[in-house]
Design a protein around this motif. Structure first.
Motif, mmCIF file in Angstrom:
data_model
loop_
_atom_site.group_PDB
_atom_site.id
_atom_site.type_symbol
_atom_site.label_atom_id
_atom_site.label_comp_id
_atom_site.label_asym_id
_atom_site.label_seq_id
_atom_site.Cartn_x
_atom_site.Cartn_y
_atom_site.Cartn_z
ATOM 1 N N ALA A 341 32.752 55.325 20.107
ATOM 2 C CA ALA A 341 33.632 54.856 19.027
ATOM 3 C C ALA A 341 33.461 55.795 18.048
ATOM 4 O O ALA A 341 34.808 56.122 17.160
ATOM 5 C CB ALA A 341 33.494 53.507 18.546
ATOM 6 N N MET A 342 32.537 56.403 17.425
ATOM 7 C CA MET A 342 32.595 57.690 16.606
ATOM 8 C C MET A 342 33.355 58.800 16.906
ATOM 9 O O MET A 342 33.933 58.998 15.967
ATOM 10 C CB MET A 342 30.891 57.937 16.443
ATOM 11 C CG MET A 342 29.975 56.859 15.852
ATOM 12 S SD MET A 342 30.250 56.283 14.007
ATOM 13 C CE MET A 342 30.841 54.671 14.395
ATOM 14 N N ASP A 344 35.790 58.865 18.936
ATOM 15 C CA ASP A 344 37.148 58.340 19.100
ATOM 16 C C ASP A 344 37.877 58.136 17.494
ATOM 17 O O ASP A 344 38.842 58.717 17.303
ATOM 18 C CB ASP A 344 37.427 56.954 19.747
ATOM 19 C CG ASP A 344 37.164 56.925 21.122
ATOM 20 O OD1 ASP A 344 37.211 58.130 21.702
ATOM 21 O OD2 ASP A 344 37.317 56.074 21.799
ATOM 22 N N GLY A 345 37.134 57.642 16.550
ATOM 23 C CA GLY A 345 37.417 57.593 15.289
ATOM 24 C C GLY A 345 37.942 58.859 14.809
ATOM 25 O O GLY A 345 38.944 59.168 14.009
ATOM 26 N N SER A 346 36.841 59.902 15.031
ATOM 27 C CA SER A 346 37.069 61.266 14.620
ATOM 28 C C SER A 346 38.075 61.801 14.966
ATOM 29 O O SER A 346 39.038 62.596 14.249
ATOM 30 C CB SER A 346 35.575 61.952 14.597
ATOM 31 O OG SER A 346 35.949 63.218 14.193
ATOM 32 N N TYR A 347 38.136 61.943 16.535
ATOM 33 C CA TYR A 347 39.482 62.677 17.145
ATOM 34 C C TYR A 347 40.863 61.957 16.671
ATOM 35 O O TYR A 347 41.582 62.582 16.459
ATOM 36 C CB TYR A 347 39.508 62.372 18.694
ATOM 37 C CG TYR A 347 38.106 63.008 19.378
ATOM 38 C CD1 TYR A 347 37.614 64.265 18.768
ATOM 39 C CD2 TYR A 347 37.431 62.333 20.369
ATOM 40 C CE1 TYR A 347 36.754 64.603 19.255
ATOM 41 C CE2 TYR A 347 36.388 63.014 20.978
ATOM 42 C CZ TYR A 347 36.153 64.234 20.425
ATOM 43 O OH TYR A 347 35.019 64.986 21.124
ATOM 44 N N ALA A 348 40.989 60.672 16.576
ATOM 45 C CA ALA A 348 41.803 59.998 16.272
ATOM 46 C C ALA A 348 42.675 60.176 14.514
ATOM 47 O O ALA A 348 43.699 60.075 14.189
ATOM 48 C CB ALA A 348 41.800 58.350 16.135
ATOM 49 N N LEU A 349 41.428 60.912 13.928
ATOM 50 C CA LEU A 349 41.931 61.450 12.430
ATOM 51 C C LEU A 349 42.555 63.010 12.578
ATOM 52 O O LEU A 349 42.436 63.470 11.663
ATOM 53 C CB LEU A 349 40.953 61.284 11.309
ATOM 54 C CG LEU A 349 40.733 59.648 11.033
ATOM 55 C CD1 LEU A 349 39.184 59.363 10.410
ATOM 56 C CD2 LEU A 349 41.799 59.162 10.178
ATOM 57 N N GLY A 350 42.514 63.329 14.008
ATOM 58 C CA GLY A 350 42.788 64.592 14.062
ATOM 59 C C GLY A 350 41.619 65.670 13.904
ATOM 60 O O GLY A 350 42.070 66.917 13.441
ATOM 61 N N ALA A 351 40.609 65.428 14.194
ATOM 62 C CA ALA A 351 39.442 66.369 14.323
ATOM 63 C C ALA A 351 39.262 67.080 15.464
ATOM 64 O O ALA A 351 39.708 66.339 16.537
ATOM 65 C CB ALA A 351 38.006 65.637 13.717
ATOM 66 N N THR A 352 38.819 68.115 15.181
ATOM 67 C CA THR A 352 38.682 68.916 16.695
ATOM 68 C C THR A 352 37.139 68.587 17.169
ATOM 69 O O THR A 352 36.600 67.920 16.380
ATOM 70 C CB THR A 352 38.712 70.372 16.691
ATOM 71 O OG1 THR A 352 37.563 70.785 15.651
ATOM 72 C CG2 THR A 352 40.088 70.820 15.940
ATOM 73 N N GLU A 355 34.624 69.870 14.930
ATOM 74 C CA GLU A 355 34.370 69.294 13.858
ATOM 75 C C GLU A 355 33.848 67.997 13.930
ATOM 76 O O GLU A 355 33.140 67.529 12.899
ATOM 77 C CB GLU A 355 35.922 69.086 13.042
ATOM 78 C CG GLU A 355 36.394 70.334 12.314
ATOM 79 C CD GLU A 355 37.887 70.206 12.253
ATOM 80 O OE1 GLU A 355 38.393 71.297 11.679
ATOM 81 O OE2 GLU A 355 38.752 69.285 12.652
ATOM 82 N N THR A 356 34.243 67.347 14.778
ATOM 83 C CA THR A 356 33.504 65.955 15.215
ATOM 84 C C THR A 356 32.081 66.216 15.217
ATOM 85 O O THR A 356 31.228 65.488 14.832
ATOM 86 C CB THR A 356 34.217 65.504 16.589
ATOM 87 O OG1 THR A 356 35.709 65.077 16.123
ATOM 88 C CG2 THR A 356 33.715 64.121 16.961
ATOM 89 N N ARG A 359 30.604 67.259 11.650
ATOM 90 C CA ARG A 359 30.731 66.165 10.783
ATOM 91 C C ARG A 359 30.383 64.715 10.913
ATOM 92 O O ARG A 359 29.879 63.911 10.139
ATOM 93 C CB ARG A 359 32.107 66.108 10.162
ATOM 94 C CG ARG A 359 32.314 67.388 9.365
ATOM 95 C CD ARG A 359 33.908 67.342 9.120
ATOM 96 N NE ARG A 359 34.401 68.648 8.375
ATOM 97 C CZ ARG A 359 34.409 68.911 7.095
ATOM 98 N NH1 ARG A 359 34.103 67.783 6.420
ATOM 99 N NH2 ARG A 359 34.811 69.879 6.687
ATOM 100 N N VAL A 360 30.244 64.331 12.152
ATOM 101 C CA VAL A 360 29.978 63.109 12.603
ATOM 102 C C VAL A 360 28.889 62.864 13.617
ATOM 103 O O VAL A 360 27.865 62.163 13.101
ATOM 104 C CB VAL A 360 31.205 62.346 13.281
ATOM 105 C CG1 VAL A 360 30.810 60.786 13.773
ATOM 106 C CG2 VAL A 360 32.311 62.256 12.279
#
Lengths: 460, 275
Positions: A341-342, A344-352, A355-356, A359-360
């Motif tokens: 889910a972490m 997915d949350g990052s990808y859904a905000l348009g992160a590569t 970056e995911t 940053r996450v």
């Protein structure tokens, strides 16, 4: 040999007791197993355990005690002239008696008294063996009879067997724990003996390490200095170099395996990486000493650097390679544990992906990664074979990785290799070093486990 | 009748009932979309328009493909290796499955809120600022502060968290976490927000708050919401699409779907004969 026979007998006996107990219980209910409280095999186990376990315990106890007991009896029968010897000399004399009785080589020719004592010893030993045989047989018979006597159709053998199994497991785990405690205590007591000779402060804060002690008064050039600081510095320097190699490489390969590689790639890359962990450290050791160190030395020479042939760098680099799978497989686990889910949350905000990860995922997994790295550090500090072969013996207090340094583990090995007297500080120093090493790695492990556990609660 | 087998629709080959296509104000338009997981087909020939500033609810029994279809709209299905999407999906007349399409920018334009609230284990502030940071939307800290405040305010969370922006987002209650995720999604100013059962992990009061929020968000954004609750679909949406075994059975105005469904399967589902 004798023990082996006993072992075979016990195995056969327990099989027989099992078979008989099972048959006996079925016989009580004319083969209608529904009328038994427990399944028939539990009655078999019950009889087998009662027949064999007490006898086995008795055998163990006997083996521990009989030698001392017999020697004590023999020494009681010796003439006054010998009994009045000093305890050390008496001990030596009795040793000779035992050796003579067993037909081993003795340090002195046996006189008549010794011959007689040896004969006495042999005689007592025979009695002891016979008594043991009788006692064990009696115990088996008594155990079997007692357990068979208790078996009734409504006898609850299942919970009893369960309880015995529990105690068996308790016994096994306590053997492991008690052994560890025993090792720690023996190291501790020997270390305390060492600290009676060399003050603790000299040991902990001394900057000089040269453990050669004069054996005779008139010997030169060996005063003995037991300052642990250069050893600690060397250990930490090599561990630091190792971590500088292992952490980035291990972490990045873990990230690659979890986040980027396909399942097929992962299926063969991960075991391949773990093979690194299966290479014996002695192989790493001669790889470091015979391949890496000369290469570093000639490379250093070609750019005008003075590189010691036993540089900290060579040992550290190879140790780093060795620890890579350790770091990568622990990081792999914690990165995998970051919920999808972490991501997915990052990808859904348009992160590569990168970056995911940056940053996450890595921040979320960081406590676990730190825990894994700390475990790897304690591994690096305790590692012996590589440094014995590739690091030096001279205790230089330096931070130059091209110099030769020595480590705590290397010094323990050199202190104990060869013939040593067990009351000299030189030998006892090994225990003190061992204690220091143990405390250091213990603290690191406790810290690591604490960090890892804290991380576990994060997502719940 | 409490439990019944789901009627098989795979043999039928009929057109979607109702009005799947719109004449004007189209935000996303999908034509003849098929989705495969490996060999297995999950979506069969779905054509559907999503209008600007409308809330479109997608309902249907479990496994009917509504979530799969939703995840095609911002290419979240790309993360599943074996998933293949055929057909045409367009956002403002751009083909979103064009190889030249920048997936990251697409996802910035089509935001998503998940079934289970999934705030990052970072501070509330950092959760909302995340998207703005990675897309470089601000010149300085003041602008970023503004974005965070506005997004939290629009998600109806500002008053509750303004004094503890540095607390971890995972420490909020479930409903607050979900609103934080909505704030995080709207912070990068998307055109469309996809919501995959956003209230299924929330209690009734938190659900009511989120539903009110969805209604307000409609002023600025297009919203597609997958839901298991027909009451929720009726409350928040203007149009409702009924999916059944990978097929889009019926699309129409929500009140029409719930009062006068055009297809027997829709009627059977909304009257609770299976589901």
């Amino acid at each position: 040999m004798n023990l082996f026979v006993y072992f075979i007998v016990f195995v056969l006996l327990s099989i027989g007791a099992y078979w008989y107990g099972r048959r006996y219980s079925l016989g009580l209910v004319s083969r209608d197993r529904r009328r038994l409280h427990s399944l028939p095999q539990y009655y078999g186990y019950y009889v087998a355990l009662w027949s064999v376990v007490p006898a086995f315990l008795m055998l163990l106890l006997w083996l521990f005690l009989d030698q001392d007991l017999i020697v004590h009896l023999v020494s009681a029968g010796l003439p006054e002239s010998i009994k009045s010897l000093s305890p050390d000399e008496l001990g030596l004399y009795l040793n000779d008696v035992v050796n003579l009785a067993k037909g081993n080589i003795t340090s002195s020719e046996g006189d008549a008294i010794m011959q007689q004592a040896a004969a006495h010893y042999r005689h007592l030993l025979q009695i002891s063996h016979m008594a043991l045989g009788i006692a064990v047989t009696g115990s088996v018979v008594a155990g079997a009879a007692f357990s068979l006597h208790r078996i009734r159709p409504d006898f609850r053998s299942r919970p009893r067997v369960e309880r015995m199994v529990k105690w068996l497991l308790v016994l096994s785990s306590s053997i492991a724990i008690l052994t560890t405690v025993g090792i720690v205590l023996s190291v501790l007591f020997e270390a305390i003996r060492f600290f009676k000779i060399i003050p603790l402060t000299d040991f902990l804060f001394g900057l000089q390490w040269s453990p050669q002690m004069a054996i005779r008064e008139d010997q030169v050039g060996a005063s003995g200095a037991f300052g642990v600081v250069p050893l600690f510095a060397g250990t930490l320097l090599i561990a630091l170099i190792a971590m500088l190699v292992a952490v980035p490489v291990g972490l990045m390969s873990a990230i690659y395996l979890v986040e980027f590689s396909g399942s097929r790639m992962r299926a063969w890359a991960k075991p391949l990486l773990e093979i690194l962990a299966g290479i014996p450290t002695v192989v790493y050791g001669f790889f470091a000493a015979l391949v890496v160190a000369p290469v570093l030395r000639s490379a250093g020479e070609s750019v005008g650097l003075q590189v010691s042939s036993e540089s900290a760098l060579a040992a550290g680099l190879v140790m780093g390679i060795m620890i890579i799978p350790f770091v990568s497989s622990l990081s792999d686990d914690v990165i995998n544990a970051v919920p999808q889910a972490m991501r997915d949350g990052s990808y859904a905000l348009g992160a590569t992906r990168a970056e995911t990860i940056y940053r996450v995922i890595v921040p979320a997994a960081l406590p676990g990664i730190v825990g894994g790295v700390l475990l790897a550090v304690s591994r690096a500090i305790g590692e012996t074979m590589i440094v014995v072969m590739a690091a030096g013996l001279t205790a230089n207090l330096t931070v130059n990785p091209l110099d030769s340094v020595t480590t705590i583990t290397v010094q323990i090995v050199t202190l104990l290799v060869g013939d040593q007297e067990f009351d000299s500080p030189k030998t006892l120093a090994a225990f003190a070093l061992g204690l220091v090493l143990f405390i250091a790695t213990l603290l690191l492990n406790v810290l690591a486990l604490h960090v890892v556990r804290k991380y576990r609660e994060e997502y719940e | 009748m409490t439990e019944a087998t789901i009627p098989d629709a795979s043999e039928r080959d009929e057109q979607t009932v109702g009005k799947p296509q719109l004449e004007k104000k189209v935000s996303m338009s999908c034509r003849n979309v098929d989705v495969f997981y490996g060999e297995k087909q999950a979506i069969f020939d779905v054509s559907l328009d999503i209008g600007k500033h409308e809330v479109l609810a997608m309902i249907g029994p479990s496994g009917c493909g509504k979530s799969t279809f939703l995840r095609c709209l911002n290419r979240m299905n790309d993360t599943i290796d074996i998933c293949r999407v055929l057909g045409s999906l367009r956002l403002d007349d751009e083909d979103i499955y064009d190889p030249k399409m920048d997936v990251e920018l697409l996802r910035a334009r089509v935001g998503m809120v998940f079934q289970k609230p999934n705030p990052f284990p970072k501070s509330i502030y950092e959760n909302v600022a995340y998207g703005a940071r990675i897309h470089g939307l601000t010149r300085d800290k003041t602008e970023l502060d503004e974005i965070v405040e506005n997004s939290l305010a629009r998600a109806g969370l500002w008053e509750e968290v303004k004094d503890r922006l540095d607390d971890v987002g995972t420490g909020l209650s479930g409903g607050q976490q979900q609103r934080l995720c909505i704030a995080r999604a709207i912070a990068i100013n998307p055109e469309v927000i996809l919501m995959d059962e956003p209230c299924s992990a929330l209690d009734p009061i938190a659900t009511a708050t989120v539903e009110e929020l969805i209604d307000e968000l409609r002023q600025r954004y297009t919203i597609v919401i997958v839901t298991h609750s027909m009451q929720q679909a009726a409350r928040v949406s203007q149009r409702t699409a009924y999916f059944h075994m990978g097929k889009l059975i019926e699309v129409d105005k929500t009140d029409r779907i719930f009062t006068n469904p055009g297809h027997e399967l829709t009627e059977a589902y909304i009257t609770g004969r299976f589901g």
